[in-house]
Motif scaffolding. Structure first.
Motif, PDB file in Angstrom:
ATOM      1  N   GLY A  99      43.967 122.751 -31.663  1.00 44.72           N
ATOM      2  CA  GLY A  99      43.677 121.983 -30.457  1.00 44.72           C
ATOM      3  C   GLY A  99      43.803 122.853 -29.217  1.00 44.72           C
ATOM      4  O   GLY A  99      43.551 124.051 -29.253  1.00 44.72           O
ATOM      5  N   GLU A 100      44.213 122.208 -28.101  1.00 45.86           N
ATOM      6  CA  GLU A 100      44.322 122.887 -26.800  1.00 45.86           C
ATOM      7  C   GLU A 100      43.012 123.608 -26.472  1.00 45.86           C
ATOM      8  O   GLU A 100      42.984 124.811 -26.205  1.00 45.86           O
ATOM      9  N   GLY A 117      35.185 128.913 -22.923  1.00 50.06           N
ATOM     10  CA  GLY A 117      35.090 130.206 -23.585  1.00 50.06           C
ATOM     11  C   GLY A 117      35.512 131.383 -22.738  1.00 50.06           C
ATOM     12  O   GLY A 117      35.857 132.442 -23.277  1.00 50.06           O
ATOM     13  N   SER A 118      35.494 131.258 -21.416  1.00 48.11           N
ATOM     14  CA  SER A 118      35.864 132.376 -20.557  1.00 48.11           C
ATOM     15  C   SER A 118      37.370 132.558 -20.421  1.00 48.11           C
ATOM     16  O   SER A 118      37.826 133.569 -19.891  1.00 48.11           O
ATOM     17  N   VAL A 119      38.158 131.600 -20.900  1.00 44.66           N
ATOM     18  CA  VAL A 119      39.614 131.688 -20.796  1.00 44.66           C
ATOM     19  C   VAL A 119      40.142 132.677 -21.831  1.00 44.66           C
ATOM     20  O   VAL A 119      39.759 132.632 -23.003  1.00 44.66           O
ATOM     21  N   ASP A 146      48.983 128.219 -21.144  1.00 39.31           N
ATOM     22  CA  ASP A 146      48.678 126.879 -20.650  1.00 39.31           C
ATOM     23  C   ASP A 146      49.135 125.805 -21.633  1.00 39.31           C
ATOM     24  O   ASP A 146      49.469 124.679 -21.228  1.00 39.31           O
ATOM     25  N   ALA A 147      49.127 126.139 -22.924  1.00 34.99           N
ATOM     26  CA  ALA A 147      49.586 125.181 -23.936  1.00 34.99           C
ATOM     27  C   ALA A 147      51.095 125.014 -23.936  1.00 34.99           C
ATOM     28  O   ALA A 147      51.611 124.130 -24.632  1.00 34.99           O
ATOM     29  N   ASP A 170      57.318 128.257 -22.937  1.00 31.00           N
ATOM     30  CA  ASP A 170      58.411 127.311 -22.670  1.00 31.00           C
ATOM     31  C   ASP A 170      58.982 126.740 -23.964  1.00 31.00           C
ATOM     32  O   ASP A 170      60.199 126.517 -24.065  1.00 31.00           O
ATOM     33  N   LEU A 171      58.119 126.492 -24.944  1.00 34.44           N
ATOM     34  CA  LEU A 171      58.599 125.944 -26.206  1.00 34.44           C
ATOM     35  C   LEU A 171      59.463 126.945 -26.968  1.00 34.44           C
ATOM     36  O   LEU A 171      60.459 126.574 -27.599  1.00 34.44           O
ATOM     37  N   LEU A 172      59.095 128.215 -26.908  1.00 30.82           N
ATOM     38  CA  LEU A 172      59.864 129.239 -27.612  1.00 30.82           C
ATOM     39  C   LEU A 172      61.159 129.591 -26.885  1.00 30.82           C
ATOM     40  O   LEU A 172      62.014 130.268 -27.461  1.00 30.82           O
TER      41      LEU A 172
END
Length: 319
Positions: A182-183, A187-189, A197-198, A202-204
């Motif tokens: 997901g997320e 295509g340019s990112v 951005d996902a 922060d989660l880690l």
């Protein structure tokens, strides 16, 4: 409405839907009540002159709606062809797929009976609890080019493939089982920007000793995650010829070992692209996130069922 014989053929032939009869039966039992409850809520939510249940009946029952959606996702068949196959109008197929696709997308990836991962936070928590190694990558899916003179038209152009695409974040375990997909971004990112951005960094921050393998497109995350995201080693320069040769040989060996450990995520992406709806997306771009999550959930169901079937075989019996 499709005949009983045609419906039985679709369910029994795995090449049509990509799913076994067991998985399809589980989908009907799981999503049927949910779809009916939503439909009843819509009917009761508006002023009515007739009782609920009165009026014209559905020409396409829930099972046929589910099968039409599965065939569309698996083979990318147009709504016109499905309408002829099921004996209804094209708008009926379009409405049916629009109803079933979000239900499939919200299910998440199946890891074990009764356990599904729906968000990236769920995946990080699962990897931290089980001590498994995760593998992360991004896959591009070609989409239709936005209309001319439309603002932001070029942001879908991928710098890698030079085509109009959108990319999805894919996470698998060290055996190639899908944990998350997901997320979706344009295509340019860049891959590393998509991961940031996902909320991966922060989660880690709340985990310890978790290892996630990534390719060179994620270099820079290792420092931000205290080494929990492992990327290929960078080249180092030596002072003399002998040292340069040793460093080059060591560098190539390290990169080869790292890429060998990352092969399962490439296999997982390949299984995703076997569904024609993800080989190239011909529909509206805002439908792509639901399509990706729906296919990932269905693929994880089939993988879990196949694994359970192999585990039930006697020792030494072939597949």
């Amino acid at each position: 409405m499709v005949g009983t014989a045609a419906r039985a053929l679709i369910v029994s032939e795995r090449r049509i839907t990509g799913l076994s009869q067991v998985v399809i039966a589980d989908l009907v039992a799981e999503l049927g009540p949910v779809w009916q409850a939503r439909r009843d809520a819509e009917l009761c939510d508006r002023p009515r002159r007739r009782a609920v249940g009165a009026g014209a009946k559905y020409k396409l029952v829930f099972v046929d709606r589910l099968l039409a959606t599965l065939v569309h996702l698996r083979h990318g068949i147009t709504h016109d062809v499905l309408a002829c196959w099921f004996g209804v109008d094209r708008s009926t197929i379009t409405r049916a797929i629009g109803e079933i696709r979000p239900l499939l997308a919200g299910r998440g990836c199946r890891i074990a009976p009764g356990l599904r991962l729906r968000t990236l936070a769920d995946v990080i928590a699962h990897l931290g609890a089980t001590g498994q190694t995760g593998i992360i990558d991004a896959t591009e899916i070609r989409v239709r080019r936005p209309a001319a003179h439309r603002r932001g038209r070029n942001r879908f152009v991928s710098g890698k493939s030079r085509t109009n695409a959108m990319k999805a974040l894919v996470v698998t375990d060290d055996r190639g089982r899908l944990l998350f997909c997901g997320e979706v971004r344009a295509g340019s990112v860049a891959d590393i920007t998509q991961a940031r951005d996902a909320g991966l960094v922060d989660l880690l921050a709340d985990t310890v000793h978790l290892e996630i393998l990534a390719d060179a497109g994620y270099q820079g995350l290792a420092a931000q995650t205290y080494g929990q995201v492992v990327t290929p080693p960078r080249k180092r320069r030596g002072k003399n010829l002998e040292q340069v040769q040793w460093l080059m040989a060591h560098h190539e060996q390290a990169r080869f070992e790292h890429s060998s450990r990352r092969i399962p995520v490439e296999h997982g992406i390949a299984h995703l692209k076997n569904w024609r709806a993800l080989a190239r997306h011909h529909g509206h771009r805002h439908h792509l996130p639901d399509t990706i999550r729906a296919v990932a959930g269905l693929l994880s169901d089939q993988q879990a069922t196949h694994k359970r079937k192999l585990a039930a075989l006697p020792t030494g019996q072939s597949r």
